[in-house]
Scaffold this active site. Structure first.
Site, PDB file in Angstrom:
ATOM      1  N   ARG A  99       0.867  -1.185   0.000  1.00  0.00           N
ATOM      2  CA  ARG A  99       0.000   0.000   0.000  1.00  0.00           C
ATOM      3  C   ARG A  99       0.904   1.236   0.000  1.00  0.00           C
ATOM      4  O   ARG A  99       1.796   1.353   0.832  1.00  0.00           O
ATOM      5  CB  ARG A  99      -0.903   0.056   1.224  1.00  0.00           C
ATOM      6  CG  ARG A  99      -1.454   1.470   1.422  1.00  0.00           C
ATOM      7  CD  ARG A  99      -2.522   1.607   2.440  1.00  0.00           C
ATOM      8  NE  ARG A  99      -3.727   0.922   2.011  1.00  0.00           N
ATOM      9  CZ  ARG A  99      -4.932   1.192   2.510  1.00  0.00           C
ATOM     10  NH1 ARG A  99      -5.079   2.116   3.431  1.00  0.00           N
ATOM     11  NH2 ARG A  99      -5.983   0.524   2.096  1.00  0.00           N
ATOM     12  N   HIS A 149      -7.342   0.690  -6.286  1.00  0.00           N
ATOM     13  CA  HIS A 149      -7.566  -0.047  -5.034  1.00  0.00           C
ATOM     14  C   HIS A 149      -8.351  -1.320  -5.390  1.00  0.00           C
ATOM     15  O   HIS A 149      -9.522  -1.474  -5.043  1.00  0.00           O
ATOM     16  CB  HIS A 149      -8.369   0.845  -4.072  1.00  0.00           C
ATOM     17  CG  HIS A 149      -8.336   0.388  -2.637  1.00  0.00           C
ATOM     18  ND1 HIS A 149      -7.639  -0.718  -2.217  1.00  0.00           N
ATOM     19  CD2 HIS A 149      -8.924   0.917  -1.530  1.00  0.00           C
ATOM     20  CE1 HIS A 149      -7.814  -0.850  -0.904  1.00  0.00           C
ATOM     21  NE2 HIS A 149      -8.573   0.119  -0.471  1.00  0.00           N
ATOM     22  N   GLN A 172     -10.319  -3.604  -2.817  1.00  0.00           N
ATOM     23  CA  GLN A 172     -11.512  -2.941  -2.285  1.00  0.00           C
ATOM     24  C   GLN A 172     -12.727  -3.202  -3.177  1.00  0.00           C
ATOM     25  O   GLN A 172     -13.796  -3.596  -2.708  1.00  0.00           O
ATOM     26  CB  GLN A 172     -11.265  -1.425  -2.198  1.00  0.00           C
ATOM     27  CG  GLN A 172     -12.495  -0.616  -1.796  1.00  0.00           C
ATOM     28  CD  GLN A 172     -12.930  -0.889  -0.377  1.00  0.00           C
ATOM     29  OE1 GLN A 172     -12.122  -0.820   0.528  1.00  0.00           O
ATOM     30  NE2 GLN A 172     -14.191  -1.195  -0.168  1.00  0.00           N
ATOM     31  N   ASP A 206     -16.759   8.227  -1.298  1.00  0.00           N
ATOM     32  CA  ASP A 206     -15.456   8.072  -0.629  1.00  0.00           C
ATOM     33  C   ASP A 206     -15.053   9.471  -0.151  1.00  0.00           C
ATOM     34  O   ASP A 206     -15.666  10.479  -0.560  1.00  0.00           O
ATOM     35  CB  ASP A 206     -14.446   7.494  -1.649  1.00  0.00           C
ATOM     36  CG  ASP A 206     -13.074   7.188  -1.040  1.00  0.00           C
ATOM     37  OD1 ASP A 206     -12.941   7.209   0.207  1.00  0.00           O
ATOM     38  OD2 ASP A 206     -12.129   6.936  -1.815  1.00  0.00           O
ATOM     39  N   CYS A 235     -16.068   2.774   0.970  1.00  0.00           N
ATOM     40  CA  CYS A 235     -14.906   1.912   1.262  1.00  0.00           C
ATOM     41  C   CYS A 235     -14.442   2.067   2.701  1.00  0.00           C
ATOM     42  O   CYS A 235     -13.830   1.149   3.248  1.00  0.00           O
ATOM     43  CB  CYS A 235     -13.774   2.241   0.304  1.00  0.00           C
ATOM     44  SG  CYS A 235     -13.307   3.975   0.312  1.00  0.00           S
ATOM     45  N   ARG A 261     -14.024  -7.360   2.760  1.00  0.00           N
ATOM     46  CA  ARG A 261     -12.604  -7.159   2.409  1.00  0.00           C
ATOM     47  C   ARG A 261     -11.806  -8.403   2.759  1.00  0.00           C
ATOM     48  O   ARG A 261     -10.934  -8.835   2.021  1.00  0.00           O
ATOM     49  CB  ARG A 261     -12.026  -5.958   3.178  1.00  0.00           C
ATOM     50  CG  ARG A 261     -12.610  -4.607   2.848  1.00  0.00           C
ATOM     51  CD  ARG A 261     -12.376  -4.198   1.423  1.00  0.00           C
ATOM     52  NE  ARG A 261     -10.983  -4.325   1.003  1.00  0.00           N
ATOM     53  CZ  ARG A 261      -9.987  -3.513   1.371  1.00  0.00           C
ATOM     54  NH1 ARG A 261     -10.218  -2.477   2.139  1.00  0.00           N
ATOM     55  NH2 ARG A 261      -8.751  -3.713   0.933  1.00  0.00           N
TER      56      ARG A 261
HETATM   57  N1  NVA Z   1      -9.556   7.236  -1.587  1.00  0.00           N
HETATM   58  C1  NVA Z   1      -9.186   6.866  -0.233  1.00  0.00           C
HETATM   59  C2  NVA Z   1      -9.463   5.434  -0.011  1.00  0.00           C
HETATM   60  C3  NVA Z   1      -9.140   4.936   1.374  1.00  0.00           C
HETATM   61  C4  NVA Z   1      -9.405   3.477   1.543  1.00  0.00           C
HETATM   62  C5  NVA Z   1      -7.721   7.175  -0.018  1.00  0.00           C
HETATM   63  O1  NVA Z   1      -6.914   6.892  -0.900  1.00  0.00           O
HETATM   64  O2  NVA Z   1      -7.387   7.730   1.021  1.00  0.00           O
HETATM   65  N1   CP Z   2     -11.054   0.708   2.730  1.00  0.00           N
HETATM   66  C1   CP Z   2      -9.775   0.621   3.131  1.00  0.00           C
HETATM   67  O1   CP Z   2      -8.874   0.323   2.367  1.00  0.00           O
HETATM   68  O2   CP Z   2      -9.581   0.893   4.440  1.00  0.00           O
HETATM   69  P1   CP Z   2      -8.172   1.047   5.152  1.00  0.00           P
HETATM   70  O3   CP Z   2      -7.558   2.324   4.645  1.00  0.00           O
HETATM   71  O4   CP Z   2      -8.499   1.126   6.608  1.00  0.00           O
HETATM   72  O5   CP Z   2      -7.309  -0.130   4.804  1.00  0.00           O
END
Ligand code: NVA
Ligand code: CP
Length: 312
Positions: free
Chosen positions: A109, A136, A139, A231, A272, A300
């Site tokens: 990540r 992602h 997700q 989101d 998400c 998930r």
């Molecule tokens: N779009 C958000 C998703 C978090 C799971 C981010 O990248 O912060």
């Molecule tokens: N939805 C998601 O990816 O959550 P986290 O950022 O907590 O992993």
């Protein structure tokens, strides 16, 4: 489809997978969820190791990978970039080569898609994208599982994303919907449209699956959808853009009035998570009867285990 062709493959974006392969992952996740309701202890990852690399924070993704892998006898190792050399003292390529000698697979990540691609290229083991600025994928597999649990088979269903149309989740939804024949409407101000190259690619994919891909600034286009998705307005790493986003996206908040504009009492709300209640969604909606966000979060884990089982 021959499932052995999935062994050893990385999951970086669903653009790399066929409709049938994505369906296989969904079926695998469904089996895993059913199994999770029983008592049998399985050890399908015994003797295997998984590196969990994080440049950004995570609750769900980290916990889903750790628990899905660990409860089946695998050994997950959490490595934040505050602890290891990734990209700081050592190149991504060299880190990938070393991790590939010690781990059965790697989850990443972080910021750039180029990093997760380099890990996959140089490690020689399967690499899973647990979120980058661009995509992602794990997700949105859980999102489709949740859609199907509530609304039936994905093809022909209508899902709309309301909010930051260029973020990782919106872009990934556009891809997976195009692949699976889900009609996808992206409701976003024009300043936040996804890049035209990705939209063109998804539109071409959608021609084969029968999906319609629409991008519009008009909230009234939520009419008739089975699922409304949103989101956060500023994703991780975009904190400096927060003020500008609030200004652009305030009219796009998912509230009860917007949910009613779907015209369907059985439409569901997805997110998400993490969510900022009072910004992109009201507490009334996310904590209300149409919300499926906790099932979605649970899924998930099942979808990630489904992916791990199919590829390892
Ligand atoms: N779009 C958000 C998703 C978090 C799971 C981010 O990248 O912060
Ligand atoms: N939805 C998601 O990816 O959550 P986290 O950022 O907590 O992993």
């Amino acid at each position: 489809m021959d499932p052995t062709t999935l062994k050893g493959r990385s999951v970086l974006t669903w653009l790399d997978y066929t409709t049938e392969e994505i369906r296989y992952f969904l079926d695998s996740a469904k089996r895993v969820k059913e199994e999770s309701r029983g008592r049998e202890v399985r050890r399908r990852f015994a003797g295997k190791t998984l590196a969990l690399l994080f440049e950004k924070r995570s609750t769900r993704t980290r916990c889903a990978f750790e628990t899905a892998f660990g409860e089946e006898g695998g050994h997950p190792v959490f490595l934040s970039t505050a602890d290891i050399q990734l990209g700081a003292k050592e190149s991504i390529e060299d880190t990938a080569r070393v991790l590939g000698r010690m781990f059965s697979a790697i989850q990443f990540r972080g910021f750039t898609q180029a990093t997760v691609e380099a890990l996959a290229r140089y490690s020689g083991v399967p690499v899973y994208n647990g979120l980058t600025d661009d995509f992602h994928p794990t997700q949105v597999l859980a999102d489709i599982q949740t859609l199907e649990e509530n609304c039936g088979p994905a093809p022909g269903k209508k899902l709309c994303f309301v909010g930051d149309g260029r973020n990782n989740v919106a872009r990934s939804l556009m891809v997976i919907c195009a692949k699976l024949g889900v009609h996808f409407t992206l409701i976003t101000p024009p300043a936040l449209n996804p890049d035209p190259a990705l939209t063109a690619r998804c539109t071409a994919i959608a021609q084969a699956s029968g999906a319609q891909i629409r991008i519009t600034p008009e909230i009234r286009e939520v009419e008739g959808v089975h699922a409304v998705y949103t989101d956060v307005w500023a994703s991780m790493g975009e904190e400096a853009k927060k003020e500008e986003r609030v200004r652009l996206l305030r009219p796009y908040q998912v509230n009860q009035a917007l949910m009613e504009q779907t015209g369907r009492k059985d439409s569901i709300f997805l997110h998400c998570l993490p969510a900022i209640k009072g910004e992109e969604v009201t507490a009334e909606v996310i904590d209300g009867p149409q919300s499926r966000v906790w099932d979605e979060a649970e899924n998930r884990k099942h979808t990630i285990k489904g992916i791990l089982l199919a590829t390892l």
